[in-house]
Design an enzyme around this catalytic site. Sequence first.
Site, short mmCIF file in Angstrom:
data_model
loop_
_atom_site.label_atom_id
_atom_site.label_comp_id
_atom_site.label_asym_id
_atom_site.label_seq_id
_atom_site.Cartn_x
_atom_site.Cartn_y
_atom_site.Cartn_z
N GLY A 126 0.81 -1.21 0.00
CA GLY A 126 0.00 0.00 0.00
C GLY A 126 0.84 1.25 0.00
N ASP A 127 0.18 2.35 -0.31
CA ASP A 127 0.82 3.65 -0.23
C ASP A 127 -0.26 4.69 0.09
OD1 ASP A 127 3.34 5.13 -0.53
OD2 ASP A 127 2.22 6.24 -2.03
N THR A 128 0.09 5.62 0.95
CA THR A 128 -0.84 6.67 1.35
C THR A 128 -0.24 8.01 0.99
OG1 THR A 128 -1.72 5.29 3.11
CG2 THR A 128 -2.14 7.66 3.28
N ALA B 27 -3.86 3.77 -1.51
CA ALA B 27 -3.91 2.74 -2.55
C ALA B 27 -3.39 1.43 -1.99
CB ALA B 27 -3.06 3.17 -3.74
#
Length: 190
Positions: free
Chosen positions: A68-70, A105
């Site tokens: 994930g990535d924020t 994401a």
Amino acid sequence: MRLILASASPRRRDLLGQIGVSPDAVDPADVDETPLKGELPAIYAARVAADKGALVAARHPGALILSGDTVVAAGRRILPKAESEEEARKCLELLSGRRHRVLSAITLIDAEGRARHRLSSNIVTFKRLDRVEIDAYVASGEWQGKAGGYAIQGRAAGLIRAIQGSHSAIMGLPLYETRALLKAAGYPLD
């Protein structure tokens, strides 16, 4: 079915625990997180999450890989993961009294190498911050390494007037979307 979390974030592990999921291993992905020229925040978040997943999947064939990535975005501007007090202060001054988006994401790569992606888009509204509030927050050190220079699960919660969307996504992992992807991949959930 082995689940590998492609993230060193203790927040993401804790959030997974809230839905009864404990990864079999944690293998952080070290990818270049520099935004491409003109890259929009949502596309950037999705790309970085997918890149992390692909890198870790190559090291763990046959396992489920969750990455994930924020991203914190003010308009089209992607705010950094604050690494200095000056960077944190600039982020907080920019976000003071205004709305911004937090895009989280996730990518799940299954045992056959198929990737599924989800994006959670959320709105956070900060109160107008005065110099004393910014100074106190920066002095707390809580901003270190955090997208946009703040952590909603800590002291910043008292500075946020409203959120629209998923609290867990703003923290770094959209649990609804994560659970749906795991379930679709056949991961055993309670």
